[in-house]
Design a protein around this motif. Structure first.
Motif, mmCIF file in Angstrom:
data_model
loop_
_atom_site.group_PDB
_atom_site.id
_atom_site.type_symbol
_atom_site.label_atom_id
_atom_site.label_comp_id
_atom_site.label_asym_id
_atom_site.label_seq_id
_atom_site.Cartn_x
_atom_site.Cartn_y
_atom_site.Cartn_z
ATOM 1 N N CYS C 15 -42.121 115.012 0.610
ATOM 2 C CA CYS C 15 -42.371 115.181 2.045
ATOM 3 C C CYS C 15 -41.501 116.303 2.599
ATOM 4 O O CYS C 15 -41.944 117.096 3.435
ATOM 5 N N ALA C 18 -42.992 119.580 1.596
ATOM 6 C CA ALA C 18 -44.214 119.782 2.376
ATOM 7 C C ALA C 18 -43.865 120.252 3.785
ATOM 8 O O ALA C 18 -44.433 121.231 4.287
ATOM 9 N N ALA C 19 -42.916 119.555 4.410
ATOM 10 C CA ALA C 19 -42.546 119.905 5.784
ATOM 11 C C ALA C 19 -41.993 121.321 5.826
ATOM 12 O O ALA C 19 -42.291 122.095 6.744
ATOM 13 N N VAL C 21 -42.638 123.875 3.737
ATOM 14 C CA VAL C 21 -43.725 124.842 3.549
ATOM 15 C C VAL C 21 -44.515 125.001 4.841
ATOM 16 O O VAL C 21 -44.840 126.106 5.281
ATOM 17 N N LEU C 22 -44.801 123.842 5.481
ATOM 18 C CA LEU C 22 -45.599 123.886 6.709
ATOM 19 C C LEU C 22 -44.848 124.589 7.830
ATOM 20 O O LEU C 22 -45.428 125.374 8.569
ATOM 21 N N ALA C 23 -43.539 124.307 7.933
ATOM 22 C CA ALA C 23 -42.757 124.940 8.994
ATOM 23 C C ALA C 23 -42.809 126.451 8.825
ATOM 24 O O ALA C 23 -42.973 127.199 9.791
#
Lengths: 195, 199, 178
Positions: C15, C18-19, C21-23
């Motif tokens: 998680c 993922a967070a 990469v998304l940020a």
């Protein structure tokens, strides 16, 4: 228009005018897979209603009280789907523990609901339309009623279809989709009902 | 190499996700009003499909069996959000047309089904082949449906008028047309398969 | 217990990545998204009032007299500080959806141009309100006495959708003293 009238219109438009299956094309997998018998359709409808309302409430709080204050709107999709997955797990465990009868009736449908796009779809639409908490609940109820109606309609036709003589390559799914198309045509007639 | 092509072809016809396995239909029916939207949706789907397969298969050794599903969901949701942001930044028109169906890629049963049923049991190269094959299968199905609906519904293909005297039936751009179009495609595929197997 | 810890840590790790990469992606795309929105609005307004070079949004919009019409935004179009017209964004309920439209008024309070921004009326009938044939009838009008079948030809088979547009435009004309 008073509040109650507004909510009623929201409910009817969610159930009939913008029927989730026929007009928005969500939840087609369970629509095709679970509409073989009326009894099965009712079980699925009940399970979806239950999870959809709960998911709408929980994602409402997650969005407006966690994601918005922290400015993390881009995590919306990932947060919502995790909330729904956890919720379905929890509901399954609670029902199994406290009501074996209810579990027997809707237990087998629950795991299928995580990937039911209608649940995530409704939680996202609630945000897009800017519904408040009460509107979100009414909307979820309307949508799941619409889903159940669609399922029961198709199931009752399919029960009869199984006795009909259908040309070879239309048998099975193609005829189901042609039936669904005719039902969608009927639902087009509800357009303009709210006004 | 032979294996690679076997898995690649598999997704295109024999296990075509849309027309044979009958999963992931929602976006196919909803977005196929025009060929252009269908292509956009197909590419967005392929991006998530291929990368999710690649990641799940390469992370295979470190994913504990009991919590694999939540991890799949996180991986898929991450790629979906990336696609969502990219389309909204660089293709705002397409973003408007596809709307809610971009975030809904995350619950597309095809992707999680392939992660669980294929990528988690095969190596990276095979999973890549499967991802590409399934994507091609998805794209041809959605574009074919888009062609049928755009031509019958508005008389055009990619916004160009094909036959002048053709009088389109609007109902094919509307929801009923989607159901009829997919039924037609399935029927044709079934008919072709029967012809082939009879030989 | 040991397993539980391992699961928790693995999930948290994934998680976290993922967070992250998304940020990163969000950071990269967010400016472009914001820019797109502004550019889109500007292009739209330019299309409505080609003479204007700059648009200023009015901070206080008047209340609509007709309760079924909503006035959303009003832009004043300027060309080097001299006003060349106003653009009104209004909406009203048609047959099956809320119809959003832009109305451009010239400095002498005549209608310059009308554009339907969004609607979900009946395809093939109500959707015809977006066509030039229907909308061009309003150009040059300046008094809020428009009425379907009297001085405005409705789209055939879609009187309710047509009346909704007429209602919204009457409302804009009623405010022309602005």
């Amino acid at each position: 228009m008073n509040l109650l009238g507004k909510l009623l219109i929201l409910f009817i438009s969610a159930a009939l005018i913008n029927n989730i299956v026929f007009m928005r094309f969500l939840a087609l997998c369970p629509f095709v897979g679970m509409s073989t018998q009326i009894e099965v359709s009712l079980g699925m409808g009940a399970a979806v209603t239950f999870v959809m309302v709960m998911a709408s409430v929980v994602t409402f709080f997650v969005y407006y009280y966690i994601l918005v204050p922290l400015n993390l709107l881009f995590l919306r999709t990932i947060a919502f789907i995790l909330v729904i997955a956890v919720l379905v797990q929890l509901v399954e465990m609670v029902i199994r523990k406290f009501s074996p009868n209810l579990y027997k009736a809707m237990g087998i449908y629950l795991p299928l609901i995580t990937t039911n796009c209608a649940i995530l779809g409704v939680t996202l639409l609630n945000i897009n339309y800017g519904h408040n908490l009460i509107e979100a609940i009414v909307y979820a109820l309307g949508v799941s009623l619409g889903f159940t109606i669609a399922l029961i309609l198709l199931a009752s036709i399919r029960e009869r279809l199984s006795y009909s003589d259908i040309p070879n390559f239309w048998q099975g799914y193609p005829i189901v989709f042609i039936t669904a198309g005719l039902l969608a045509l009927i639902f087009l007639g509800f357009q303009g009902l709210a006004h | 190499m032979k294996e690679f092509f076997k898995y690649l072809i598999n997704g295109i016809f024999k296990e075509n996700p849309v027309l044979v396995l009958m999963i992931g239909l929602c976006s196919v029916l909803a977005v196929s009003t025009t060929v252009e939207n269908a292509i956009g949706m197909g590419l967005a789907f392929s991006f998530v499909m291929i990368f999710s397969n690649l990641f799940v298969s390469s992370l295979r050794p470190i994913i504990p069996n009991n919590i694999r599903i939540p991890i799949f969901i996180v991986v898929i949701a991450t790629f979906t959000t990336i696609v969502d942001l990219i389309i909204s930044a660089y293709f705002p028109e397409l973003y408007k047309a596809l709307g809610i169906f971009i975030p809904l890629i995350v619950v597309n049963c095809i992707i999680i089904g392939r992660a669980e049923g294929f990528a988690y049991k095969h190596n990276v190269v095979e999973s890549l082949a499967d991802g590409v094959g399934i994507s091609i299968g998805y794209i041809w199905a959605i574009v074919a449906l888009g062609l049928i609906r755009e031509f019958l519904g508005s008389g055009t293909v990619l916004d160009k008028v094909i036959i002048q005297s053709f009088n389109p039936a609007k109902v094919f751009s509307m929801p009923p047309g989607a159901f009829w179009g997919i039924a037609l495609l399935m029927g044709i595929l079934k008919w072709v398969q029967q012809k082939i197997s009879r030989r | 217990m040991k397993n539980l810890l391992r699961y928790g840590l693995t999930l948290m790790l994934i998680c976290g990545i993922a967070a992250g990469v998304l940020a990163f992606t969000y950071e990269r795309t967010q400016k472009i998204i914001a820019l797109n929105k502004i550019r889109e609005k500007e292009n739209l307004l330019k299309e409505m009032l080609p003479k204007a070079t700059k648009f200023v949004m009015l901070s206080n919009t008047p209340k609509a007299n007709d309760s079924s019409v909503k006035i959303h935004e009003i832009y004043v179009g300027k060309n080097i500080e001299s006003i060349v017209g106003t653009v009104w964004e209004v909406s009203t309920y048609g047959y099956s959806s809320e119809i959003f439209l832009l109305v451009a008024l010239s400095t002498d309070k005549k209608i310059e141009k009308i554009k339907i921004l969004s609607q979900q009326e009946t395809p093939g009938l109500g959707t015809e309100i977006t066509k030039r044939d229907f909308l061009d009838q309003f150009i040059g009008k300046n008094t809020p006495n428009l009425e379907v079948n009297k001085n405005i030809m409705p789209v055939s088979g879609a009187t309710i959708s047509s009346s909704a547009v007429v209602r919204a435009i009457n409302e804009v004309l009623r405010h022309n003293g602005l």
